[in-house]
Design an enzyme around this catalytic site. Structure first.
Site, PDB file in Angstrom:
ATOM      1  N   GLU A  15       2.427   5.046  20.875  1.00  0.00           N
ATOM      2  CA  GLU A  15       2.363   5.907  19.053  1.00  0.00           C
ATOM      3  C   GLU A  15       3.905   5.703  19.085  1.00  0.00           C
ATOM      4  O   GLU A  15       4.474   6.159  17.758  1.00  0.00           O
ATOM      5  CB  GLU A  15       2.598   7.126  19.601  1.00  0.00           C
ATOM      6  CG  GLU A  15       0.937   7.578  19.635  1.00  0.00           C
ATOM      7  CD  GLU A  15       0.404   7.145  20.802  1.00  0.00           C
ATOM      8  OE1 GLU A  15       0.869   7.487  22.487  1.00  0.00           O
ATOM      9  OE2 GLU A  15      -1.072   7.005  21.559  1.00  0.00           O
ATOM     10  N   PHE A  50      -6.372  21.224  27.037  1.00  0.00           N
ATOM     11  CA  PHE A  50      -6.395  19.589  27.513  1.00  0.00           C
ATOM     12  C   PHE A  50      -5.511  19.541  26.108  1.00  0.00           C
ATOM     13  O   PHE A  50      -6.113  19.315  24.856  1.00  0.00           O
ATOM     14  CB  PHE A  50      -7.565  19.471  27.901  1.00  0.00           C
ATOM     15  CG  PHE A  50      -7.800  17.721  28.069  1.00  0.00           C
ATOM     16  CD1 PHE A  50      -6.952  17.075  28.989  1.00  0.00           C
ATOM     17  CD2 PHE A  50      -7.905  16.824  26.847  1.00  0.00           C
ATOM     18  CE1 PHE A  50      -6.616  15.888  29.408  1.00  0.00           C
ATOM     19  CE2 PHE A  50      -7.540  15.413  27.320  1.00  0.00           C
ATOM     20  CZ  PHE A  50      -7.342  14.924  28.338  1.00  0.00           C
ATOM     21  N   GLN A  51      -4.399  18.501  26.162  1.00  0.00           N
ATOM     22  CA  GLN A  51      -3.699  18.044  25.689  1.00  0.00           C
ATOM     23  C   GLN A  51      -2.898  18.605  24.783  1.00  0.00           C
ATOM     24  O   GLN A  51      -3.044  18.198  23.146  1.00  0.00           O
ATOM     25  CB  GLN A  51      -4.378  16.951  24.844  1.00  0.00           C
ATOM     26  CG  GLN A  51      -4.934  15.366  26.358  1.00  0.00           C
ATOM     27  CD  GLN A  51      -4.922  14.684  25.413  1.00  0.00           C
ATOM     28  OE1 GLN A  51      -5.422  14.445  24.897  1.00  0.00           O
ATOM     29  NE2 GLN A  51      -4.811  12.780  26.151  1.00  0.00           N
ATOM     30  N   LYS A  72      -8.366  20.073  15.529  1.00  0.00           N
ATOM     31  CA  LYS A  72      -9.336  19.293  15.260  1.00  0.00           C
ATOM     32  C   LYS A  72     -10.845  20.394  14.858  1.00  0.00           C
ATOM     33  O   LYS A  72     -11.488  19.513  13.921  1.00  0.00           O
ATOM     34  CB  LYS A  72      -9.984  18.956  17.234  1.00  0.00           C
ATOM     35  CG  LYS A  72     -11.453  17.757  16.347  1.00  0.00           C
ATOM     36  CD  LYS A  72     -11.405  17.530  18.289  1.00  0.00           C
ATOM     37  CE  LYS A  72     -12.701  16.519  18.230  1.00  0.00           C
ATOM     38  NZ  LYS A  72     -12.691  16.281  19.246  1.00  0.00           N
ATOM     39  N   MET A 107      25.687  -3.923  26.309  1.00  0.00           N
ATOM     40  CA  MET A 107      26.157  -3.298  25.930  1.00  0.00           C
ATOM     41  C   MET A 107      26.990  -2.508  26.904  1.00  0.00           C
ATOM     42  O   MET A 107      28.659  -1.965  26.914  1.00  0.00           O
ATOM     43  CB  MET A 107      26.005  -2.651  24.742  1.00  0.00           C
ATOM     44  CG  MET A 107      26.981  -1.227  24.101  1.00  0.00           C
ATOM     45  SD  MET A 107      28.289  -2.168  23.422  1.00  0.00           S
ATOM     46  CE  MET A 107      27.895  -2.378  22.019  1.00  0.00           C
TER      47      MET A 107
HETATM   48  C1  LIG Z   1      15.675   4.646  24.328  1.00  0.00           C
HETATM   49  C2  LIG Z   1      17.667   4.836  25.504  1.00  0.00           C
HETATM   50  N1  LIG Z   1      17.811   4.239  26.783  1.00  0.00           N
HETATM   51  C3  LIG Z   1      18.966   3.856  26.417  1.00  0.00           C
HETATM   52  C4  LIG Z   1      19.876   3.371  25.235  1.00  0.00           C
HETATM   53  C5  LIG Z   1      21.711   3.577  26.434  1.00  0.00           C
HETATM   54  N2  LIG Z   1      22.244   2.294  26.087  1.00  0.00           N
HETATM   55  C6  LIG Z   1      22.809   1.114  25.026  1.00  0.00           C
HETATM   56  S1  LIG Z   1      23.171  -0.230  24.204  1.00  0.00           S
HETATM   57  C7  LIG Z   1      22.193   0.069  25.883  1.00  0.00           C
HETATM   58  C8  LIG Z   1      21.889  -1.996  26.355  1.00  0.00           C
HETATM   59  C9  LIG Z   1      21.152  -3.014  25.620  1.00  0.00           C
HETATM   60  O1  LIG Z   1      20.812  -3.829  26.420  1.00  0.00           O
HETATM   61  P1  LIG Z   1      20.160  -5.608  25.335  1.00  0.00           P
HETATM   62  O2  LIG Z   1      18.973  -4.772  24.722  1.00  0.00           O
HETATM   63  O3  LIG Z   1      19.610  -6.042  26.483  1.00  0.00           O
HETATM   64  O4  LIG Z   1      21.370  -5.749  25.031  1.00  0.00           O
HETATM   65  P2  LIG Z   1      22.558  -6.039  24.661  1.00  0.00           P
HETATM   66  O5  LIG Z   1      23.319  -4.867  24.582  1.00  0.00           O
HETATM   67  O6  LIG Z   1      22.447  -7.101  26.336  1.00  0.00           O
HETATM   68  O7  LIG Z   1      22.539  -7.250  23.068  1.00  0.00           O
HETATM   69  C10 LIG Z   1      21.568   0.519  26.599  1.00  0.00           C
HETATM   70  C11 LIG Z   1      20.845   0.849  28.233  1.00  0.00           C
HETATM   71  C12 LIG Z   1      19.841   3.290  24.382  1.00  0.00           C
HETATM   72  N3  LIG Z   1      20.432   3.349  23.766  1.00  0.00           N
HETATM   73  N4  LIG Z   1      18.428   4.412  24.200  1.00  0.00           N
END
Ligand SMILES: Cc1ncc(C[n+]2csc(CCOP(=O)(O)OP(=O)(O)O)c2C)c(N)n1
Length: 591
Positions: free
Chosen positions: A47, A109-110, A159, A475
């Site tokens: 979803e 449920f749910q 529902k 990042m």
């Molecule tokens: C759902 C979620 N969890 C954690 C983060 C924190 N976060 C921001 S950027 C990042 C790293 C992203 O890694 P990647 O997709 O490999 O991209 P890159 O930065 O290496 O280009 C994280 C963990 C986030 N923004 N969203």
């Protein structure tokens, strides 16, 4: 007819052609009349994917995106997608099933409190307890989602309400006395704004996502050209004015370019059209654009003076605001010349030539992520639609693609939800089947929603996905390098697991890989030639490349870090720029 049939009829009546969703017990009655409806349902694998797809559909097309889920876990899986659409003001209508009326409140449920759980991340939501109210509620839901400041809404239907038989009546006109978005700006404020513009020496247009939402890109260009004022485009406004336009300065903010950041910082007048002064743009708020007066136009009065005091507040639709501003300026310019901005323009031009985005691709070395993205932008000529994940690749995408038009850079800007890219690209391609659609993703982001590859392969939605595979949560690794003394805690994935080529193929897609610089163009071209199924490209990139420039979180934009490519020029960047420089107050301590 049944409530479920009424729901489909009402969705058709407001122009729905596509729904992204997954069925389940409580929403099941609504899936039955789908068989008799012209609406295309795209059966997603999660979803969250359905909600991001609806978001991507809406961002790419300007139409309302629709998603559907069952009660309980179906709805909770939608929440990230709704929160992302909410932060980015994207019109999405979510329809959810609820347990029967008699069971509500009994921990059935749910069962979950769908309206309660989505209240803070939707513009409005409804629990429909009477089948006779379905059609009107759907009409209201579309109206609320798409007017004023757009945003997601949720309609939760028990529902037994979907199953109940009742005499159907078409929805009447939508009349919501408590919801009257003000679209027409006040002429007095517009005149005030024009006065400030004509008195300014270093004006900058600070264009936000509202420009794209309002369909005001063309008007923005006219205003900029009429007044000869440069424009910065936030992450959500990229493409609002073509990057190739001489007045376009590109993206400001945490990873914005030096000129855009400094233009805001040194400006004496910010003409803020549909931005929200996000902290990723302002940096430390107390040190942001310290001498600038502010004209702030926004459709949402709650945005104005929320973060930064507006000297001239204008509530209204960005398109109307700009059109009226142009009319007033034109009338003024019949009697007087435009101020001479040439010193300021000269300064901006100097910065632009001295401090462009820079990176170095060593010959025979590891592929630099910037190189992949720059080549992708060049080969597609900035003409595709590009959706993105969240992280370094997203910032490089915004930096290195030369956008030509609005609605071509699709992001989870406000929430920053990893996993946004793949499903958003799917939604964009469904909305704009004639366009070439790329997802620029990180290896971390990709793994959060890559199950939608199955949806796309099965439904023949030929999106192309470029994984900038640096083997790290890049990042976060960058922050650990810069702010945690290179203590790399829990950020390494490695290049090899999963094998993205085999994973793509297992999902019915084409998988390609680039391991050296020489492969890059060839795989991009190859992917462009495949149009009968999705393509995934594993670009194995330098794991330790960092994204610059950078303004550290909470730092002032004056303390922009230019990165190693500029180290030699570092002193020069921070030298006073003649009389263009303001005399800053000592920065306040963070509270
Ligand atoms: C759902 C979620 N969890 C954690 C983060 C924190 N976060 C921001 S950027 C990042 C790293 C992203 O890694 P990647 O997709 O490999 O991209 P890159 O930065 O290496 O280009 C994280 C963990 C986030 N923004 N969203």
């Amino acid at each position: 007819m049944t409530g479920a049939q009424a729901l489909m009829r009402a969705l058709e009546a407001v122009g729905t052609t596509t729904i992204f969703g997954i069925p389940g017990g409580t929403i099941l009655p609504a899936y039955d009349p789908l068989l008799d409806s012209p609406i295309r349902h795209i059966l997603c694998r999660h979803e969250q994917g359905a909600a991001h797809a609806a978001d991507g559909y809406a961002q790419a097309s300007g139409r309302v995106g629709v998603c559907m889920a069952t009660s309980g876990p179906g709805v909770t899986n939608l929440v990230t997608g709704l929160a992302s659409a909410y932060m980015d003001s994207v019109p999405v209508v979510a329809v959810s099933g609820q347990v029967t009326r008699a069971a509500i409140g009994g921990d059935a449920f749910q069962e979950c409190d769908a309206t309660g759980i989505t209240l803070p991340v939707t513009k409005h939501n409804w629990l429909v307890m009477d089948p006779g109210e379905i059609a009107q509620t759907i009409a209201e839901a579309f109206h609320v989602a798409s007017t004023g400041r757009p945003g997601p809404v949720l309609v939760d239907i028990p529902k037994d309400v979907l199953q109940a038989r009742f005499p159907y009546a078409e929805a009447g006109p939508v009349n919501l006395p408590g919801y009257q978005p003000k679209v027409k700006p006040n002429l007095r404020q517009i005149k005030e704004a024009a006065k400030l513009i004509l008195a300014s020496e270093r004006p900058v247009i600070y264009a936000g996502g509202g420009i794209i939402k309002a369909g005001a890109a063309e008007d923005l260009r006219r205003l900029a050209e009429l007044a000869g004022i440069h424009v910065v485009t936030t992450l959500m406004a990229r493409g609002a004015i073509p990057d190739a336009h001489p007045l376009c300065l590109g993206m400001p903010g945490m990873h914005g370019n030096y000129t855009a950041v400094s233009a805001l910082q040194r400006s004496d007048l910010l003409i803020a059209l549909g931005p929200r002064f996000d902290d990723r743009v302002t940096g430390k708020l107390a040190a942001f654009a310290p001498v600038a007066k502010v004209i702030h136009a926004d459709i949402d009065p709650a945005e104005i003076s929320k973060n930064r005091h507006a000297d001239v507040p204008i509530v209204g639709d960005a398109k109307l605001v700009i059109q009226e501003l142009i009319a007033v300026l034109e009338a003024e310019l019949a009697t007087r010349p435009m101020p001479d901005y040439s010193a300021w323009t000269g300064q901006l031009t100097d910065w632009r030539t001295q401090f462009p985005y820079r990176y170095h691709q060593p010959e025979g070395g590891l592929i630099k992520p910037q190189y992949v993205i720059e080549r992708l932008g060049q080969i597609t000529d900035g003409n595709a639609i590009y959706a993105s994940g969240v992280g370094q690749h997203q910032m490089w995408g915004s930096q290195f693609i030369n956008f030509r038009r609005p609605r071509t850079w699709i992001n989870s800007g406000g929430l920053g939800a990893m996993g946004f890219g793949v499903p958003a690209a799917m939604g964009a391609k469904v909305a704009m089947p004639g366009d070439e659609v790329w997802c620029i993703d990180g290896d971390g982001c990709f793994q959060m929603t890559c199950q939608e590859l199955a949806t796309m392969a099965y439904e023949k939605i030929p999106v192309k996905i470029a994984i900038v595979n640096n083997g790290y949560l890049g990042m976060v690794r960058q922050w650990q390098e810069l702010f945690y003394a290179e203590r790399y805690s829990e950020v390494k994935f490695g290049w090899d697991i999963p094998d993205y080529v085999r994973l793509a193929e297992a999902y019915g897609c084409v998988g390609l890989r680039a391991e050296s610089v020489d492969d890059v163009d060839a795989v991009i071209e190859k992917a462009r030639g495949i149009d009968d199924r999705p393509v995934v490209i594993d670009f194995r990139c330098d794991p330790f490349e960092n994204c610059y420039p950078m303004v550290a979180a909470g730092a002032s934009n004056d303390d922009i870090i230019m990165g190693p490519e500029f180290e030699r020029d570092h002193e020069r960047v921070h030298e006073p720029q003649g009389d263009m420089l303001y005399d800053p107050e000592p920065p306040e301590e963070d509270a």
